[in-house]
Design a protein around this motif. Structure first.
Motif, mmCIF file in Angstrom:
data_model
loop_
_atom_site.group_PDB
_atom_site.id
_atom_site.type_symbol
_atom_site.label_atom_id
_atom_site.label_comp_id
_atom_site.label_asym_id
_atom_site.label_seq_id
_atom_site.Cartn_x
_atom_site.Cartn_y
_atom_site.Cartn_z
ATOM 1 N N VAL A 2 0.835 -1.196 0.000
ATOM 2 C CA VAL A 2 0.000 0.000 0.000
ATOM 3 C C VAL A 2 0.873 1.249 0.000
ATOM 4 C CG1 VAL A 2 -1.881 -1.149 1.201
ATOM 5 C CG2 VAL A 2 -0.123 0.013 2.532
ATOM 6 N N GLU A 3 0.281 2.369 -0.413
ATOM 7 C CA GLU A 3 0.990 3.643 -0.366
ATOM 8 C C GLU A 3 1.257 4.021 1.082
ATOM 9 O OE1 GLU A 3 0.428 8.266 -1.865
ATOM 10 O OE2 GLU A 3 -0.995 6.710 -2.474
ATOM 11 N N LYS A 4 2.451 4.519 1.355
ATOM 12 C CA LYS A 4 2.869 4.793 2.726
ATOM 13 C C LYS A 4 2.390 6.156 3.208
ATOM 14 C CE LYS A 4 7.246 2.289 2.070
ATOM 15 N NZ LYS A 4 7.159 2.161 0.599
ATOM 16 N N LEU A 5 2.079 6.225 4.503
ATOM 17 C CA LEU A 5 1.916 7.487 5.212
ATOM 18 C C LEU A 5 3.161 7.671 6.071
ATOM 19 C CD1 LEU A 5 -1.796 7.253 6.447
ATOM 20 C CD2 LEU A 5 -0.925 8.640 4.562
ATOM 21 N N LEU A 6 3.956 8.691 5.776
ATOM 22 C CA LEU A 6 5.191 8.934 6.507
ATOM 23 C C LEU A 6 4.976 10.103 7.467
ATOM 24 C CD1 LEU A 6 7.767 8.455 3.598
ATOM 25 C CD2 LEU A 6 6.970 6.782 5.294
ATOM 26 N N CYS A 7 5.182 9.826 8.754
ATOM 27 C CA CYS A 7 4.727 10.731 9.809
ATOM 28 C C CYS A 7 5.858 11.035 10.788
ATOM 29 C CB CYS A 7 3.563 10.096 10.570
ATOM 30 S SG CYS A 7 2.312 9.317 9.519
ATOM 31 N N PRO A 8 6.536 12.168 10.655
ATOM 32 C CA PRO A 8 7.624 12.483 11.574
ATOM 33 C C PRO A 8 7.143 12.703 13.002
ATOM 34 C CG PRO A 8 7.125 14.371 10.180
ATOM 35 C CD PRO A 8 6.329 13.224 9.648
ATOM 36 N N SER A 9 7.843 12.087 13.944
ATOM 37 C CA SER A 9 7.554 12.282 15.357
ATOM 38 C C SER A 9 8.235 13.560 15.814
ATOM 39 C CB SER A 9 8.074 11.087 16.167
ATOM 40 O OG SER A 9 7.892 11.314 17.547
ATOM 41 N N MET A 10 7.444 14.580 16.076
ATOM 42 C CA MET A 10 8.005 15.904 16.340
ATOM 43 C C MET A 10 8.665 16.013 17.708
ATOM 44 S SD MET A 10 7.724 17.325 13.506
ATOM 45 C CE MET A 10 8.055 19.073 13.792
ATOM 46 N N TYR A 170 -9.982 0.237 8.901
ATOM 47 C CA TYR A 170 -9.018 1.148 9.518
ATOM 48 C C TYR A 170 -7.635 0.989 8.870
ATOM 49 C CZ TYR A 170 -8.070 -3.248 11.966
ATOM 50 O OH TYR A 170 -7.802 -4.566 12.258
ATOM 51 N N ASP A 171 -6.800 2.026 8.977
ATOM 52 C CA ASP A 171 -5.406 1.969 8.530
ATOM 53 C C ASP A 171 -4.516 1.545 9.695
ATOM 54 O OD1 ASP A 171 -5.871 2.753 5.896
ATOM 55 O OD2 ASP A 171 -5.685 4.882 6.376
ATOM 56 N N VAL A 172 -3.558 0.655 9.425
ATOM 57 C CA VAL A 172 -2.640 0.181 10.456
ATOM 58 C C VAL A 172 -1.355 0.998 10.392
ATOM 59 C CG1 VAL A 172 -1.316 -1.782 11.323
ATOM 60 C CG2 VAL A 172 -3.616 -2.140 10.387
ATOM 61 N N MET A 173 -0.897 1.443 11.558
ATOM 62 C CA MET A 173 0.303 2.271 11.688
ATOM 63 C C MET A 173 1.284 1.581 12.633
ATOM 64 S SD MET A 173 -1.133 4.967 10.066
ATOM 65 C CE MET A 173 -0.298 6.517 10.462
ATOM 66 N N ILE A 174 2.554 2.000 12.567
ATOM 67 C CA ILE A 174 3.564 1.540 13.519
ATOM 68 C C ILE A 174 4.218 2.734 14.187
ATOM 69 C CG2 ILE A 174 5.176 1.269 11.562
ATOM 70 C CD1 ILE A 174 6.932 -0.458 13.336
ATOM 71 N N ASP A 175 4.440 2.608 15.496
ATOM 72 C CA ASP A 175 5.152 3.621 16.256
ATOM 73 C C ASP A 175 6.196 2.920 17.125
ATOM 74 O OD1 ASP A 175 6.021 5.884 17.532
ATOM 75 O OD2 ASP A 175 4.205 6.204 18.694
ATOM 76 N N GLY A 176 7.471 3.289 16.928
ATOM 77 C CA GLY A 176 8.525 2.750 17.774
ATOM 78 C C GLY A 176 9.602 2.016 17.003
ATOM 79 N N SER A 187 5.571 -2.711 5.270
ATOM 80 C CA SER A 187 4.759 -2.207 4.158
ATOM 81 C C SER A 187 4.338 -3.346 3.237
ATOM 82 C CB SER A 187 5.519 -1.133 3.379
ATOM 83 O OG SER A 187 6.682 -1.647 2.777
ATOM 84 N N LYS A 188 5.157 -4.369 3.152
ATOM 85 C CA LYS A 188 4.838 -5.510 2.290
ATOM 86 C C LYS A 188 3.657 -6.325 2.808
ATOM 87 C CE LYS A 188 9.357 -6.208 0.086
ATOM 88 N NZ LYS A 188 9.919 -4.903 0.438
ATOM 89 N N ILE A 189 3.395 -6.255 4.115
ATOM 90 C CA ILE A 189 2.247 -7.011 4.652
ATOM 91 C C ILE A 189 1.014 -6.128 4.819
ATOM 92 C CG2 ILE A 189 3.761 -8.671 5.798
ATOM 93 C CD1 ILE A 189 3.002 -7.352 8.465
ATOM 94 N N GLY A 190 1.131 -4.838 4.437
ATOM 95 C CA GLY A 190 -0.054 -3.995 4.432
ATOM 96 C C GLY A 190 -0.110 -2.912 5.477
ATOM 97 N N VAL A 191 0.936 -2.747 6.277
ATOM 98 C CA VAL A 191 0.983 -1.617 7.201
ATOM 99 C C VAL A 191 1.086 -0.334 6.375
ATOM 100 C CG1 VAL A 191 2.319 -0.490 9.028
ATOM 101 C CG2 VAL A 191 2.025 -2.976 9.044
ATOM 102 N N LYS A 192 0.277 0.654 6.719
ATOM 103 C CA LYS A 192 0.191 1.858 5.880
ATOM 104 C C LYS A 192 0.992 3.034 6.425
ATOM 105 C CE LYS A 192 -2.924 4.812 3.289
ATOM 106 N NZ LYS A 192 -4.301 5.011 2.803
ATOM 107 N N GLY A 193 1.007 3.217 7.740
ATOM 108 C CA GLY A 193 1.597 4.424 8.302
ATOM 109 C C GLY A 193 2.794 4.143 9.179
ATOM 110 N N PHE A 194 3.788 5.045 9.123
ATOM 111 C CA PHE A 194 5.049 4.844 9.813
ATOM 112 C C PHE A 194 5.432 6.117 10.568
ATOM 113 C CE2 PHE A 194 4.688 2.203 6.124
ATOM 114 C CZ PHE A 194 5.064 0.938 6.581
ATOM 115 N N ILE A 195 5.515 6.002 11.889
ATOM 116 C CA ILE A 195 5.944 7.127 12.713
ATOM 117 C C ILE A 195 7.471 7.151 12.691
ATOM 118 C CG2 ILE A 195 5.767 8.254 14.945
ATOM 119 C CD1 ILE A 195 3.054 7.715 13.452
#
Length: 218
Positions: A2-10, A170-176, A187-195
């Motif tokens: 899936v297309e990635k959501l790239l999310c910087p942890s501020m 829902y969209d699945v994200m990872i944090d950590g 991303s290959k298994i379908g996780v969409k968002g990355f903190i």
């Protein structure tokens, strides 16, 4: 994939030049600013302040999420929604009535979302998933940057991805500890968002634009 959501942890940004950080990250093509809020009780640390949230939401041109690592998060939903948060994550373990709080988030005009601790199972939260637009799995114990990825979490990502179609999509994200290697794998298994913190984005000595372009290719 899936297309990635790239999310910087501020929490990891350079606060000596925050305006420039926001501008450079947006020009690099990030999707969502991720803001960590901690109360020193639910997690043994303190995160970003209200003034930080207000400054970033007022100056950002992309959506901003807040990750409420706090006890009784329902008390603060309206405040963060009014500050401009587009997505509000709560920890179900911290809320007596998480379903009510998730509905409150939607009623305030934001996207309801939950954060899943390493020790929390799919079965524990599955009835809340109908109410969520985002589900963020913690691959470290919440509260501190710079921790190591917990390998036993990997199968849980697949479980949440596989079940998403049964609970409203829902969209699945990872944090950590979200390194380039983990981004490629998940991303290959379908996780969409990355903190993105210090494992993939901050403190690398390279322009953000170059890093983001490389992460999109993974």
């Amino acid at each position: 994939m899936v297309e990635k959501l790239l999310c910087p942890s501020m929490m990891c940004a350079n606060y000596a030049s925050l305006e420039k950080e926001i501008k450079n990250l947006e020009e690099a093509g990030i999707d969502i600013f991720h803001l960590d809020i901690m109360d020193g009780s639910f997690v043994p640390n303190f995160g970003m302040g209200l003034q930080d949230v207000e400054y970033i939401t007022k100056n950002a041109r992309v959506p901003v999420d807040v990750h409420l690592m706090v006890e009784s998060p329902g008390r603060y939903v309206e405040k963060f929604a009014n500050l401009g948060a587009s997505i509000i994550y709560i920890h179900p373990e911290a809320d007596v009535h998480p379903a009510r709080t998730l509905q409150m988030i939607r009623d305030c005009g934001a996207h309801p979302a939950i954060a899943i601790n390493p020790g929390t199972s799919f079965e524990t939260v599955k009835n809340l998933l109908y109410l969520c637009d985002y589900v963020m799995l913690m691959s470290v114990n919440p509260g501190f940057a710079g921790q190591k990825y917990l390998d036993f979490i990997t199968p849980k990502f697949k479980a949440f991805v596989d079940e998403a179609k049964n609970y409203g999509g829902y969209d699945v994200m990872i944090d950590g500890a979200c390194s380039p290697e983990k981004i490629a794998m998940l991303s290959k298994i379908g996780v969409k968002g990355f903190i993105l913190g210090t494992s993939a984005l901050f403190g690398k000595g390279r322009p953000y634009k170059d890093i983001i372009e490389d992460l999109r290719k993974l």
